[in-house]
Write a protein that holds these residues in place. Structure first.
Motif, PDB file in Angstrom:
ATOM      1  N   ASN A 169      -0.423  -2.831  11.572  1.00 45.44           N
ATOM      2  CA  ASN A 169      -1.632  -3.135  10.799  1.00 45.44           C
ATOM      3  C   ASN A 169      -2.905  -2.991  11.628  1.00 45.44           C
ATOM      4  O   ASN A 169      -3.924  -2.509  11.139  1.00 45.44           O
ATOM      5  CB  ASN A 169      -1.551  -4.552  10.225  1.00 45.44           C
ATOM      6  CG  ASN A 169      -0.514  -4.663   9.129  1.00 45.44           C
ATOM      7  OD1 ASN A 169       0.075  -3.670   8.715  1.00 45.44           O
ATOM      8  ND2 ASN A 169      -0.272  -5.867   8.653  1.00 45.44           N
ATOM      9  N   GLU A 180      -7.953  -6.134   9.528  1.00 48.31           N
ATOM     10  CA  GLU A 180      -6.514  -6.301   9.331  1.00 48.31           C
ATOM     11  C   GLU A 180      -6.225  -7.047   8.031  1.00 48.31           C
ATOM     12  O   GLU A 180      -5.243  -6.766   7.349  1.00 48.31           O
ATOM     13  CB  GLU A 180      -5.910  -7.072  10.512  1.00 48.31           C
ATOM     14  CG  GLU A 180      -5.696  -6.240  11.758  1.00 48.31           C
ATOM     15  CD  GLU A 180      -4.887  -6.993  12.796  1.00 48.31           C
ATOM     16  OE1 GLU A 180      -3.697  -7.242  12.545  1.00 48.31           O
ATOM     17  OE2 GLU A 180      -5.460  -7.341  13.849  1.00 48.31           O
ATOM     18  N   VAL A 183      -6.221  -4.637   5.269  1.00 51.95           N
ATOM     19  CA  VAL A 183      -4.986  -3.853   5.285  1.00 51.95           C
ATOM     20  C   VAL A 183      -3.861  -4.643   4.629  1.00 51.95           C
ATOM     21  O   VAL A 183      -3.110  -4.123   3.791  1.00 51.95           O
ATOM     22  CB  VAL A 183      -4.586  -3.476   6.728  1.00 51.95           C
ATOM     23  CG1 VAL A 183      -3.189  -2.841   6.752  1.00 51.95           C
ATOM     24  CG2 VAL A 183      -5.603  -2.515   7.329  1.00 51.95           C
ATOM     25  N   LYS A 184      -3.741  -5.917   4.987  1.00 58.12           N
ATOM     26  CA  LYS A 184      -2.675  -6.754   4.420  1.00 58.12           C
ATOM     27  C   LYS A 184      -2.823  -6.902   2.914  1.00 58.12           C
ATOM     28  O   LYS A 184      -1.835  -6.892   2.172  1.00 58.12           O
ATOM     29  CB  LYS A 184      -2.695  -8.127   5.097  1.00 58.12           C
ATOM     30  CG  LYS A 184      -2.266  -8.099   6.552  1.00 58.12           C
ATOM     31  CD  LYS A 184      -2.349  -9.486   7.178  1.00 58.12           C
ATOM     32  CE  LYS A 184      -1.946  -9.464   8.643  1.00 58.12           C
ATOM     33  NZ  LYS A 184      -2.067 -10.801   9.278  1.00 58.12           N
ATOM     34  N   LEU A 187      -1.653  -3.740   1.354  1.00 61.23           N
ATOM     35  CA  LEU A 187      -0.200  -3.644   1.457  1.00 61.23           C
ATOM     36  C   LEU A 187       0.487  -4.466   0.376  1.00 61.23           C
ATOM     37  O   LEU A 187       1.455  -4.002  -0.248  1.00 61.23           O
ATOM     38  CB  LEU A 187       0.259  -4.112   2.844  1.00 61.23           C
ATOM     39  CG  LEU A 187       0.047  -3.130   4.003  1.00 61.23           C
ATOM     40  CD1 LEU A 187       0.451  -3.782   5.316  1.00 61.23           C
ATOM     41  CD2 LEU A 187       0.842  -1.849   3.785  1.00 61.23           C
ATOM     42  N   ARG A 199       7.695  -2.814   4.739  1.00 63.09           N
ATOM     43  CA  ARG A 199       7.004  -1.588   5.118  1.00 63.09           C
ATOM     44  C   ARG A 199       7.925  -0.379   4.989  1.00 63.09           C
ATOM     45  O   ARG A 199       7.536   0.660   4.443  1.00 63.09           O
ATOM     46  CB  ARG A 199       6.483  -1.711   6.559  1.00 63.09           C
ATOM     47  CG  ARG A 199       5.510  -2.859   6.768  1.00 63.09           C
ATOM     48  CD  ARG A 199       5.329  -3.174   8.251  1.00 63.09           C
ATOM     49  NE  ARG A 199       4.593  -2.144   8.939  1.00 63.09           N
ATOM     50  CZ  ARG A 199       3.265  -2.117   9.038  1.00 63.09           C
ATOM     51  NH1 ARG A 199       2.534  -3.077   8.479  1.00 63.09           N
ATOM     52  NH2 ARG A 199       2.660  -1.160   9.710  1.00 63.09           N
TER      53      ARG A 199
END
Length: 213
Positions: A169, A180, A183-184, A187, A199
């Motif tokens: 990440n 980050e 990004v999470k 995701l 992932r």
């Protein structure tokens, strides 16, 4: 009354491919190649100058604009009087490539593995604004319609691409200039869309559904 030949502009970054197409199309009395381009930028300039009926477009054009971006510009330039229509001629048949080309406004999508007669027929169909698809491409389009792939945002696709490269990440965040935490968040949303919770599962699902191109 004999109809005028279909006026073609070739766009492929390989000179040998253009020469082969020029020779092949020269054998068809109802098709006339009026120009050749080795890049998307050159194709746009020539199309505006020569006004072809059909642009025969490769997808991968080296540096600069790719075939999809060039197609988008050609379609945007289309006058109320019509033309040019874009017929993609490529070796690439992934769902992502097909979808991008069609969304950009391509009239047809033909694979280079097709024979001369299929190419000639597709050119005439494109000149008339009719859809022309190679059988394998038509099959993929139908499969997508029956079972559409999850719709990922551009950012989610970017993250998925980096995910497939095995980046953590932190590295993904650095590469995309986001945090980050962002990004999470992406995701989690992507996992929900793909029906996975890891992932590796996301990458496997993306490969199976050809979301990575």
């Amino acid at each position: 009354m004999i109809a005028p030949p279909v006026r073609i502009l070739l766009c492929d970054d390989h000179a040998v491919v253009r020469a082969g197409l020029l020779a092949l199309l020269g054998s068809a009395p109802d098709i006339e190649v009026i120009g050749e381009a080795g890049s998307g930028e050159e194709a746009l300039a020539l199309a505006r100058k020569l006004r072809p009926d059909v642009v025969l477009m490769d997808l991968q054009l080296g540096e600069g604009m790719d075939g999809v971006a060039t197609t988008r510009h050609l379609v945007a330039d289309r006058s109320p009087a019509g033309g040019p229509h874009v017929l993609v001629l490529t070796t690439y048949d992934t769902d992502a490539d097909i979808t991008r080309a069609i969304e950009a406004g391509a009239t047809g999508y033909l694979l280079k593995a097709e024979g001369p007669d299929e190419l000639f027929a597709a050119i005439h169909a494109a000149a008339e604004g009719r859809t022309a698809l190679s059988p394998p491409v038509a099959g993929r389009v139908m499969a997508q319609l029956r079972s559409p792939a999850p719709t990922l945002t551009a950012r989610e696709r970017d993250i998925l691409t980096h995910l497939a490269q095995g980046l953590p990440n932190r590295e993904i965040a650095r590469a995309l200039f986001i945090s980050e935490a962002t990004v999470k968040t992406h995701l989690r949303r992507m996992y929900d869309k793909l029906g996975v919770d890891t992932r590796s599962g996301a990458v496997a699902a993306a490969n199976e559904r050809r979301l990575l191109g």
